[in-house]
Design a protein around this motif. Structure first.
Motif, PDB file in Angstrom:
ATOM      1  N   VAL A   1     -17.592  42.635   1.792  1.00 28.48           N
ATOM      2  CA  VAL A   1     -18.018  41.622   3.073  1.00 28.48           C
ATOM      3  C   VAL A   1     -19.441  41.193   1.968  1.00 28.48           C
ATOM      4  O   VAL A   1     -20.094  40.483   1.835  1.00 28.48           O
ATOM      5  CB  VAL A   1     -18.474  42.585   4.028  1.00 28.48           C
ATOM      6  N   GLY A   2     -20.088  42.509   1.301  1.00 24.54           N
ATOM      7  CA  GLY A   2     -21.396  41.818   0.375  1.00 24.54           C
ATOM      8  C   GLY A   2     -21.473  40.863  -0.462  1.00 24.54           C
ATOM      9  O   GLY A   2     -21.841  39.672  -0.821  1.00 24.54           O
TER      10      GLY A   2
ATOM     11  N   GLY B   1     -14.955  52.544   4.130  1.00 21.43           N
ATOM     12  CA  GLY B   1     -16.580  52.002   3.959  1.00 21.43           C
ATOM     13  C   GLY B   1     -17.096  51.341   2.972  1.00 21.43           C
ATOM     14  O   GLY B   1     -17.532  50.056   2.818  1.00 21.43           O
ATOM     15  N   GLY B   2     -17.262  52.103   1.947  1.00 17.67           N
ATOM     16  CA  GLY B   2     -18.163  51.686   0.297  1.00 17.67           C
ATOM     17  C   GLY B   2     -16.949  50.249   0.450  1.00 17.67           C
ATOM     18  O   GLY B   2     -17.604  49.316  -0.640  1.00 17.67           O
TER      19      GLY B   2
ATOM     20  N   VAL C   1     -25.215  49.509  -0.580  1.00 18.02           N
ATOM     21  CA  VAL C   1     -25.105  50.659   0.562  1.00 18.02           C
ATOM     22  C   VAL C   1     -23.795  51.221  -0.013  1.00 18.02           C
ATOM     23  O   VAL C   1     -23.414  51.758   0.261  1.00 18.02           O
ATOM     24  CB  VAL C   1     -24.730  50.139   2.333  1.00 18.02           C
ATOM     25  N   GLY C   2     -22.503  49.875   0.013  1.00 20.64           N
ATOM     26  CA  GLY C   2     -21.437  50.069  -0.104  1.00 20.64           C
ATOM     27  C   GLY C   2     -21.135  50.951  -1.878  1.00 20.64           C
ATOM     28  O   GLY C   2     -20.218  51.869  -2.178  1.00 20.64           O
ATOM     29  N   SER C   3     -21.919  50.173  -2.835  1.00 23.83           N
ATOM     30  CA  SER C   3     -21.724  50.901  -4.096  1.00 23.83           C
ATOM     31  C   SER C   3     -22.223  52.381  -3.838  1.00 23.83           C
ATOM     32  O   SER C   3     -21.698  53.447  -4.597  1.00 23.83           O
ATOM     33  CB  SER C   3     -23.073  50.330  -5.287  1.00 23.83           C
TER      34      SER C   3
ATOM     35  N   ALA D   1     -14.927  48.529   1.885  1.00 25.55           N
ATOM     36  CA  ALA D   1     -15.831  46.982   3.103  1.00 25.55           C
ATOM     37  C   ALA D   1     -16.739  46.119   2.425  1.00 25.55           C
ATOM     38  O   ALA D   1     -16.765  45.315   2.422  1.00 25.55           O
ATOM     39  CB  ALA D   1     -15.012  47.307   4.105  1.00 25.55           C
ATOM     40  N   ALA D   2     -17.940  46.973   2.521  1.00 20.82           N
ATOM     41  CA  ALA D   2     -19.200  46.606   2.032  1.00 20.82           C
ATOM     42  C   ALA D   2     -19.422  46.146   1.064  1.00 20.82           C
ATOM     43  O   ALA D   2     -20.004  44.643   0.936  1.00 20.82           O
ATOM     44  CB  ALA D   2     -19.963  47.987   1.823  1.00 20.82           C
ATOM     45  N   LEU D   3     -18.127  46.487   0.092  1.00 25.74           N
ATOM     46  CA  LEU D   3     -18.599  45.949  -1.752  1.00 25.74           C
ATOM     47  C   LEU D   3     -17.745  44.943  -1.089  1.00 25.74           C
ATOM     48  O   LEU D   3     -19.022  43.456  -1.268  1.00 25.74           O
ATOM     49  CB  LEU D   3     -17.852  46.030  -2.174  1.00 25.74           C
TER      50      LEU D   3
ATOM     51  N   LEU E   1     -25.327  45.169   1.224  1.00 25.71           N
ATOM     52  CA  LEU E   1     -24.346  45.565   1.755  1.00 25.71           C
ATOM     53  C   LEU E   1     -23.761  46.221   0.422  1.00 25.71           C
ATOM     54  O   LEU E   1     -22.703  47.252   0.308  1.00 25.71           O
ATOM     55  CB  LEU E   1     -23.625  44.842   2.043  1.00 25.71           C
TER      56      LEU E   1
END
Length: 370
Positions: A18-19, A11-12, A194-196, A14-16, A191
């Protein structure tokens, strides 16, 4: 290793990814509204945006507290720079065909990247990178950005302008509503934060459960995860035929990693960033060697051929194999090191010398000797 840790890691990452995409899209569109040329946008906004995951992860790690705070940050930058050349350019050249290095700015960026890599290695010899070293790196970043923008405006050729306009269509960039651009920018930043946090937390948990250092996790899992935006951008550019952009993206990202990510993190961090002795002895010299290797290969008619991309990938697999053997104290570690030291390194050095010799101006028909 718990399922939740794996989910947080995925998830992290993916968030990075997309962010970073949202940040680049929003920032590029806003920059286009100001009348900034596609060349300048590509060399500054896009290059900085694709390094945003490394910056978010490094800052998050440096302020989390604990004995190893900052270890992932250093490993992330060093590992990402190695991955950007061996993995990103390797995949882009292998899948997209030969990568052209026709842009004068990119060719000049390689020696600058080598210089920045050596500077970071010198800073790390005392096994830490402090606030003063961070300030020097950030000031170097400001000088580099200023020079890049001025050089781009004065030295861009029509062919390069066309390539950037194809990748960053100014009319399309400015055609969306301002609130949409701001939304992409804010969502991308959120994102990234949160991802980091997810990636740093899960990576530290994995390091503890596997019994390896945060540095090793930073050099491998985190570095590859934060390099995914560069992989996507460079491969897509290569497949679309925008091959000079693929190289410029990777080299520009390496410079931003060294000067912006490491510099800003060292300035913000409450304590100096720790650099493990193993990183000073192995990983940082590998990062410098990879940067130096770009010079004769890119000078080979200003083309990174498919076979050279495959060689890059093989070297990256070899480097990761060494990290695994070293982290697990495998009995094969010493034999592996001897093979690399007495066989792979000499042959590689000889190959680079031959490539560089063949690429000298007098050996290239019609080369510019001015």
């Amino acid at each position: 290793m718990s399922v939740l840790t794996i989910i947080a890691l995925i998830g992290g990452i993916a968030a990075l990814v997309v962010g970073a995409e949202g940040l680049v899209r929003g920032a590029a569109r806003l920059a286009a509204r100001t009348g900034m040329s596609p060349v300048v946008i590509g060399l500054t906004v896009v290059a900085f945006g694709t390094s945003a995951p490394e910056l978010a992860v490094s800052i998050g790690d440096s302020i989390r507290g604990g004995d190893e705070a900052g270890a992932i940050a250093v490993g992330n930058v060093v590992g990402s720079n190695i991955a950007n050349v061996l993995l990103v350019l390797g995949v882009a050249a292998a899948l997209g065909g030969s990568l052209v290095v026709a842009q004068r700015i990119v060719r000049l960026d390689v020696p600058i990247m080598i210089g920045a890599s050596v500077l970071v290695l010198l800073f790390a010899l005392n096994e830490m990178i402090g606030r003063l070293e961070g300030i020097v790196l950030v000031l170097s970043l400001i000088v580099y950005i200023t020079w890049t923008v001025v050089a781009a405006r004065r030295g861009s050729t029509p062919a390069i302008e066309t390539e950037y306009e194809e990748a960053l269509d100014p009319e399309k960039l400015a055609a969306t509503p301002v609130w949409s651009d701001l939304g992409y920018l804010v969502a991308g930043l959120a994102l990234l934060v949160v991802g980091s946090q997810l990636l740093v937390g899960s990576a530290s948990d994995i390091a503890s459960e596997l019994g390896v250092s945060d540095l090793v996790i930073g050099l491998t899992v985190v570095a590859i995860g934060t390099s995914l935006p560069e992989v996507a951008t460079s491969v897509l550019a290569a497949v679309r035929g925008q091959r000079d952009l693929a190289v410029g993206n990777a080299i520009g990202s390496n410079l931003f990693n060294l000067l912006a990510v490491l510099g800003i993190t060292a300035v913000i961090a409450p304590n100096p960033l720790p650099v493990a002795a193993s990183a000073v002895q192995v990983d940082l010299p590998v990062m410098v060697a990879v940067a130096v290797a770009c010079l004769p290969i890119f000078a080979n008619g200003q083309v990174l051929h498919r076979w050279e991309g495959i060689v890059f990938l093989l070297f990256y697999v070899g480097y990761l194999s060494w990290l695994v053997l070293d982290a697990t104290d495998s009995d094969l570690r010493d034999s592996y090191g001897d093979v690399a030291l007495y066989f792979v390194v000499p042959i590689t050095a000889l190959t680079l010398v031959v490539i560089g010799w063949r690429a000298r101006p007098s050996a290239i028909p019609g080369a510019d000797r001015h």
